[in-house]
Design an enzyme around this catalytic site. Structure first.
Site, PDB file in Angstrom:
ATOM      1  N   GLY A 462      -6.734 -10.052   2.984  1.00  0.00           N
ATOM      2  CA  GLY A 462      -6.686 -10.939   1.941  1.00  0.00           C
ATOM      3  C   GLY A 462      -5.437 -11.456   1.368  1.00  0.00           C
ATOM      4  N   PHE A 464      -3.252 -12.955  -2.304  1.00  0.00           N
ATOM      5  CA  PHE A 464      -3.244 -12.458  -3.700  1.00  0.00           C
ATOM      6  C   PHE A 464      -4.317 -12.501  -4.727  1.00  0.00           C
ATOM      7  CE2 PHE A 464       1.235 -13.681  -2.463  1.00  0.00           C
ATOM      8  CZ  PHE A 464       1.770 -12.189  -2.302  1.00  0.00           C
ATOM      9  N   HIS A 481      10.064 -11.807  -5.087  1.00  0.00           N
ATOM     10  CA  HIS A 481      11.379 -12.698  -4.761  1.00  0.00           C
ATOM     11  C   HIS A 481      11.087 -13.392  -3.633  1.00  0.00           C
ATOM     12  CE1 HIS A 481      13.186  -9.884  -1.092  1.00  0.00           C
ATOM     13  NE2 HIS A 481      11.935 -10.211  -1.295  1.00  0.00           N
TER      14      HIS A 481
END
Length: 573
Positions: A462, A464, A481
């Protein structure tokens, strides 16, 4: 036959020599650094001790002749290898000449290094700069001045595995804690580079000067060190810039070295000539020999003294089967990222991402369409596993591992599972959840199975938005980052939504220094701008991102490879 000494040593030379010998015998590296630089904090001390060791105390003496000096040394139980007499010190000679307005040609300064046993049998030396001054010599005033002021007396720390960034970083720590650059130079006779500093007046050792000694030719770093004093000549500056301009050659040399499997065909103990080695790796012998000669200069390979080459410990990190091998990084940096860096000018001019401009797609999308590149990228992320090991002992992880009942660690975008597998292996009572892109999940399952913790880890495919709830610890390792601030806040918002009130979030990133000191984070910031569209950040920048989504930065601490772990929790209302 050794000549008979003509006279005795000057009492001041004898006393200073005796004091230096005693000093070398009793002091250890960590305590000595703390005495020299009282402002050092714990992480800085560890960083220096990990990279260097106290090797010698140095002084200058002015015997009437060398036999007299040898007799003096023998009286202290020290012996000198006669061949050491042939080693000149160009650095000290030039400093003496400049201080006293002398022609360097009339100052035959030599180095003697009698061995001394340090604490616990450590191998140390007393470095004796010797300029013979016979009775009545016109150099007598020079000798008297140097004895009174001890300009060349110093304590030396030898750097282990010197690399440009390591040397820049060590110099930065010293200057940040009050040490002042005081010259240096490259000694071709010994193939070593020295960096001198003056330590603060508060030093409790009696020595004001410190030397970092780096085996090998590091004049590129030395140039910036001397530039602080305005000592770098136009020629030295041009040489420094030329070395910097050829950095692309180094990247490609290391990439080809790894790509052809040359490190795997070499030994760290026995040398091999270019002909047989070329047959093993499918290369042309003369071309391979020339490549290896360049790699010797970098410290990746070494001459065996019989016309062959052997692998150094540095080069062994590029072997495919070495734990924590950096071979995937060499192939990645010498491959797609090397190509995209050619479009760095596009990024600087427009703010767009060079990788996207060169390949026509974001690097995550590009790699997803090319399975071999995707696999290389995931393996390159795991190649920095040295950063992970201390994380398994982080207090948050340790507390979770000791908690009663089932406790879960959720690794968000955790790649092939290298970090989570290490944590689960170190803490057998923990359970894990890995959230990753669909094409990565299968590789992660293999990592967990190989580590023997597959039955304690669930792999979720999946994005976030799919961060699961119920975890005790959430991990974001080198994820933020990759993205701009808006996307980071979105990612952190998903984490905050899923985290229970008492859960912890650990973020692994490199932090930009706030004092301008050299750091891998500065290099990676350029890389992220060029290739990913992300950036490295300071600790306060991350604190602001966390605060915007209801999280609070609790603390942050150092990890290897200039990494840091940031600890966050839900803000108290």
């Amino acid at each position: 036959m050794t000549p008979t000494p003509s006279t005795t040593m000057d009492p001041s030379d004898s006393a200073r020599l005796r004091a230096a010998i005693y000093f070398v015998r009793v002091h250890d590296t960590a305590a000595l650094l703390s005495s020299l630089l009282p402002g050092l904090d714990g992480p800085e001390t560890r960083a220096l001790v990990d990279r260097c060791h106290f090797s010698h105390a140095a002084l200058s003496v002015f015997p009437p002749d060398l036999p007299t000096l040898h007799t003096e040394l023998a009286g202290h139980g020290l012996r000198v290898d006669p061949t050491a007499e042939s080693v000149p010190s160009a650095v000290v000679r030039d400093r003496l000449a400049a201080r006293h307005g002398r022609d360097p040609a009339e100052l035959d300064v030599r180095i003697l290094r009698p061995s001394v046993d340090g604490p616990l049998g450590t191998d140390r030396t007393v470095e004796v700069f010797t300029l013979t001054v016979p009775p009545g010599s016109r150099l007598a005033p020079l000798a008297a001045h140097e004895r009174a002021h001890e300009h060349e007396a110093h304590l030396a720390f030898e750097v282990r595995r010197p690399e440009p960034l390591v040397l820049h970083g060590m110099c930065a720590i010293l200057t940040r804690r009050g040490a002042v650059p005081d010259g240096g130079g490259y000694n071709a006779h010994e193939d070593g580079t020295v960096f001198y500093f003056l330590v603060p007046d508060g030093s409790a050792t009696g020595y004001r000067r410190v030397e970092l000694f780096a085996p090998g030719d590091h004049r590129a770093v030395l140039g910036s060190h001397l530039a602080v004093l305005g000592e770098a000549s136009d020629e030295e500056s041009a040489e420094t810039l030329l070395r910097l301009l050829t950095g692309a050659w180094t990247t490609q040399a290391l990439a080809v070295f790894a790509e052809l499997g040359i490190p795997d065909a070499m030994s760290t103990e026995r040398g091999v000539t270019a002909g047989p080695l070329a047959e093993r790796v499918g290369a042309q012998a003369e071309s391979l020999a020339r490549l290896l000669r360049y790699l010797v200069m970098l410290g990746v390979a070494a001459h065996d003294g019989r016309g062959g080459f052997r692998l150094t410990s540095l080069g062994a990190l590029l072997r495919a089967d070495t734990p924590g091998s950096l071979r995937p990084l060499a192939l990645l940096y010498g491959g797609p990222f090397y190509a995209s860096f050619g479009a760095l000018g596009h990024t600087v001019r427009t703010g767009g991402t060079a990788f996207d401009h060169h390949f026509g797609a974001h690097h995550f999308d590009h790699f997803a369409r090319h399975p071999a590149l995707a696999d290389l990228f995931d393996r390159s992320m795991a190649a920095s596993a040295r950063m992970f090991e201390p994380l398994t002992r982080h207090p948050v992880i340790t507390a979770a591992g000791a908690a009663p009942g089932p406790t879960t660690v959720v690794d968000i975008a955790g790649g092939n599972g290298e970090l989570l597998a290490r944590i689960l292996t170190a803490h057998p009572r923990l359970h894990g959840v890995l959230l990753e892109r669909p094409h990565v999940v299968e590789a992660a399952r293999g990592t967990f199975a190989a580590a023997g913790c597959g039955d304690r880890c669930t792999c979720l495919a999946g994005g976030f938005a799919d961060v699961p709830g119920g975890g005790a610890v959430y991990l974001l390792s080198r994820v933020l980052h990759d993205w701009d601030d808006d996307r980071c806040r979105e990612i952190l918002r998903h984490c905050a939504r899923a985290m229970p009130a008492d859960a912890d979030l650990l973020i692994v990133e490199r932090l930009l220094p706030t004092d301008g000191s050299p750091s891998l984070a500065v290099s990676w910031d350029l890389h992220m701008m060029c290739n990913v569209g992300g950036r490295e950040r300071t600790a306060s920048h991350y604190a602001d991102l966390l605060s915007a989504v209801g999280l609070s930065l609790v603390s942050h601490g150092p990890l290897p490879l200039d990494g840091h772990v940031l600890h966050a929790r839900k803000a108290v209302s």
